[in-house]
Scaffold this motif. Structure first.
Motif, mmCIF file in Angstrom:
data_model
loop_
_atom_site.group_PDB
_atom_site.id
_atom_site.type_symbol
_atom_site.label_atom_id
_atom_site.label_comp_id
_atom_site.label_asym_id
_atom_site.label_seq_id
_atom_site.Cartn_x
_atom_site.Cartn_y
_atom_site.Cartn_z
ATOM 1 N N LEU A 101 -2.121 -7.714 8.682
ATOM 2 C CA LEU A 101 -1.316 -7.696 9.905
ATOM 3 C C LEU A 101 0.136 -7.339 9.597
ATOM 4 O O LEU A 101 0.750 -6.513 10.283
ATOM 5 N N THR A 102 0.688 -7.946 8.558
ATOM 6 C CA THR A 102 2.115 -7.708 8.275
ATOM 7 C C THR A 102 2.322 -6.417 7.481
ATOM 8 O O THR A 102 3.417 -5.875 7.470
ATOM 9 N N GLY A 103 1.273 -5.915 6.848
ATOM 10 C CA GLY A 103 1.381 -4.630 6.148
ATOM 11 C C GLY A 103 1.374 -4.796 4.625
ATOM 12 O O GLY A 103 2.249 -5.464 4.077
ATOM 13 N N VAL A 104 0.379 -4.159 3.992
ATOM 14 C CA VAL A 104 0.293 -4.197 2.526
ATOM 15 C C VAL A 104 1.498 -3.447 1.940
ATOM 16 O O VAL A 104 2.036 -3.809 0.893
ATOM 17 N N ASP A 105 1.942 -2.403 2.644
ATOM 18 C CA ASP A 105 3.115 -1.638 2.182
ATOM 19 C C ASP A 105 4.346 -2.534 2.116
ATOM 20 O O ASP A 105 5.138 -2.463 1.180
ATOM 21 N N LEU A 106 4.473 -3.407 3.123
ATOM 22 C CA LEU A 106 5.625 -4.317 3.134
ATOM 23 C C LEU A 106 5.551 -5.261 1.926
ATOM 24 O O LEU A 106 6.547 -5.461 1.219
ATOM 25 N N PHE B 182 -7.387 -4.706 3.704
ATOM 26 C CA PHE B 182 -8.485 -5.447 3.078
ATOM 27 C C PHE B 182 -9.719 -5.313 3.979
ATOM 28 O O PHE B 182 -10.823 -5.111 3.518
ATOM 29 N N TYR B 183 -9.490 -5.395 5.282
ATOM 30 C CA TYR B 183 -10.574 -5.244 6.252
ATOM 31 C C TYR B 183 -10.524 -3.834 6.843
ATOM 32 O O TYR B 183 -9.500 -3.144 6.748
ATOM 33 N N ASP B 184 -11.629 -3.445 7.472
ATOM 34 C CA ASP B 184 -11.724 -2.142 8.116
ATOM 35 C C ASP B 184 -11.528 -2.327 9.627
ATOM 36 O O ASP B 184 -12.233 -3.136 10.232
ATOM 37 N N TYR B 185 -10.587 -1.608 10.214
ATOM 38 C CA TYR B 185 -10.292 -1.778 11.653
ATOM 39 C C TYR B 185 -10.726 -0.585 12.487
ATOM 40 O O TYR B 185 -10.435 -0.499 13.667
ATOM 41 N N THR C 88 -1.258 2.216 -3.109
ATOM 42 C CA THR C 88 -1.424 3.581 -3.616
ATOM 43 C C THR C 88 -2.489 4.342 -2.821
ATOM 44 O O THR C 88 -2.349 5.532 -2.552
ATOM 45 N N LYS C 89 -3.546 3.630 -2.431
ATOM 46 C CA LYS C 89 -4.623 4.269 -1.663
ATOM 47 C C LYS C 89 -4.244 4.500 -0.200
ATOM 48 O O LYS C 89 -5.006 5.087 0.563
ATOM 49 N N GLY C 90 -3.108 3.956 0.223
ATOM 50 C CA GLY C 90 -2.698 4.094 1.627
ATOM 51 C C GLY C 90 -3.419 3.123 2.538
ATOM 52 O O GLY C 90 -3.384 3.256 3.757
ATOM 53 N N GLU C 91 -4.063 2.115 1.947
ATOM 54 C CA GLU C 91 -4.766 1.103 2.764
ATOM 55 C C GLU C 91 -3.773 -0.009 3.082
ATOM 56 O O GLU C 91 -3.747 -1.052 2.440
ATOM 57 N N SER D 242 1.038 -7.800 -7.008
ATOM 58 C CA SER D 242 -0.208 -8.014 -7.764
ATOM 59 C C SER D 242 -0.960 -6.689 -7.905
ATOM 60 O O SER D 242 -0.768 -5.773 -7.098
ATOM 61 N N PRO D 243 -1.838 -6.554 -8.929
ATOM 62 C CA PRO D 243 -2.594 -5.307 -9.110
ATOM 63 C C PRO D 243 -3.337 -4.884 -7.847
ATOM 64 O O PRO D 243 -3.408 -3.697 -7.530
ATOM 65 N N THR D 244 -3.870 -5.855 -7.114
ATOM 66 C CA THR D 244 -4.598 -5.517 -5.883
ATOM 67 C C THR D 244 -3.663 -4.891 -4.847
ATOM 68 O O THR D 244 -4.015 -3.913 -4.191
ATOM 69 N N VAL D 245 -2.479 -5.456 -4.710
ATOM 70 C CA VAL D 245 -1.514 -4.920 -3.735
ATOM 71 C C VAL D 245 -1.099 -3.501 -4.144
ATOM 72 O O VAL D 245 -1.024 -2.593 -3.309
ATOM 73 N N VAL D 246 -0.861 -3.291 -5.439
ATOM 74 C CA VAL D 246 -0.474 -1.959 -5.928
ATOM 75 C C VAL D 246 -1.592 -0.952 -5.619
ATOM 76 O O VAL D 246 -1.342 0.145 -5.110
#
Ligand code: NAI
Length: 285
Positions: free
Chosen positions: A236-241, A281-284, A269-272, A261-265
């Protein structure tokens, strides 16, 4: 000082809802974004949100049409801030970009105008000296989604005048929000310090392969009574943020533990980046 006109800069995740919330509360609002698509989305959102609220009986048609009249979307910062009493900045979480914008806004708006940043982590003393009015530069931190969430954190940095704080607290109250005042600047303010502790642990558990992100969310919701899990909130708040916040903190401290964290990176990078792009993390979609 009485605030009547508010300019919101950045019409993304936060800005478009802050602008609409202020317009519904009776302020004259101008909102701008450098990205024309984002600005168009904000206009469409405002129209459909107001219509839906009227249809649901949550707003009278008078309030809705007044809010729409009070809300204008303009293509340039210059137009947005020309008559503003309060500017609320809600652009990308990067210190250098915010400083540049504040310096620009400082030259374009009236001398009495208060300049607030909605930044999640950057304290206003890091920005205030880019202007000639540090006593009028403070943090006014809304929560996502800004139309719904009541809390606003107002931070009185050492350079901020009492008048500025009073005016900003009053604006938040007039918007139907519940402002809290921080007497000192501190990284992450109140809520994000509490949130960060949970989020870091959730990401660590995921990176260690202890459980799936879905099950970590389920545990937080059903075991701690959280309304949503840490990964739902990240979307909701944004992985980019989250990525930019981590990078800023790391740049400042030099401590590798502050890196995202590695997961956030990987997700960044994938634009997710979460809900706003249809996948995190989820598909919308
Ligand atoms: P976003 O990326 O969704 O929106 C930022 C917008 O600012 C973009 O549409 C971009 O085109 C625009 N922009 C960038 N530079 C600009 C400029 N110079 N002039 C005008 N527009 C410009 O970002 P989001 O998530 O809305 O975050 C904005 C700020 O709000 C950040 O400082 C963030 O820390 C803060 N914040 C974010 C929350 C969240 O849950 N996403 C919650 C509370 C605060």
């Amino acid at each position: 000082m009485e605030i009547n006109k508010i300019a919101v800069i950045g019409a993304g995740n936060m800005g478009h809802q802050i602008a609409l919330s202020a317009a519904i509360s009776g302020f004259q609002v101008t909102c701008t974004d450098t990205n024309a698509d984002i600005l168009n989305k904000a206009i469409q959102f405002a129209d459909s949100y107001l219509t839906e609220r009227v249809n649901k009986g949550k707003l009278t048609s008078e309030v809705a049409s007044q809010a729409r009249e009070h809300l204008s979307f303009v293509p340039t910062v210059e137009q947005a801030v020309a008559e503003a009493d309060l500017v609320i900045e809600a652009i990308i979480e990067k210190l250098a970009v915010k400083r540049k914008l504040f310096a620009q806004v400082n030259k374009l708006c009236p001398a009495h105008t208060i300049l607030a940043t909605n930044s999640s982590y950057i304290v206003s003393s890091k920005i205030a000296d880019a202007t000639t009015r540090p006593d009028k530069v403070c943090n006014m931190h809304f929560f996502n989604p800004a139309l719904v969430m009541k809390l606003v954190e107002v931070v009185k940095g050492p350079h901020v005048s009492d008048e500025t704080v009073d005016s900003v607290m009053n604006v938040a109250k007039k918007m139907g929000k519940t402002p809290v005042l921080l007497h000192k600047e501190i990284y992450g303010f109140l809520v994000n310090r509490l949130l960060q502790a949970t989020r870091q642990e959730a990401l660590k558990l995921l990176d260690m392969g202890v459980a799936s992100f879905e099950d970590i969310d389920t545990a937080a919701m059903n075991g701690l009574g959280y309304p949503m899990g840490p990964f739902q909130l990240l979307d909701l708040t944004g992985v980019d943020l989250a990525y930019h916040v981590g990078m800023e903190k790391y740049r400042e401290s030099g401590d590798p533990a502050d890196r995202p964290s590695p997961t956030v990176v990987e997700k960044f990078t994938k634009g997710e980046w979460g809900k706003k792009v249809g996948r995190g993390f989820y598909d919308y979609e």
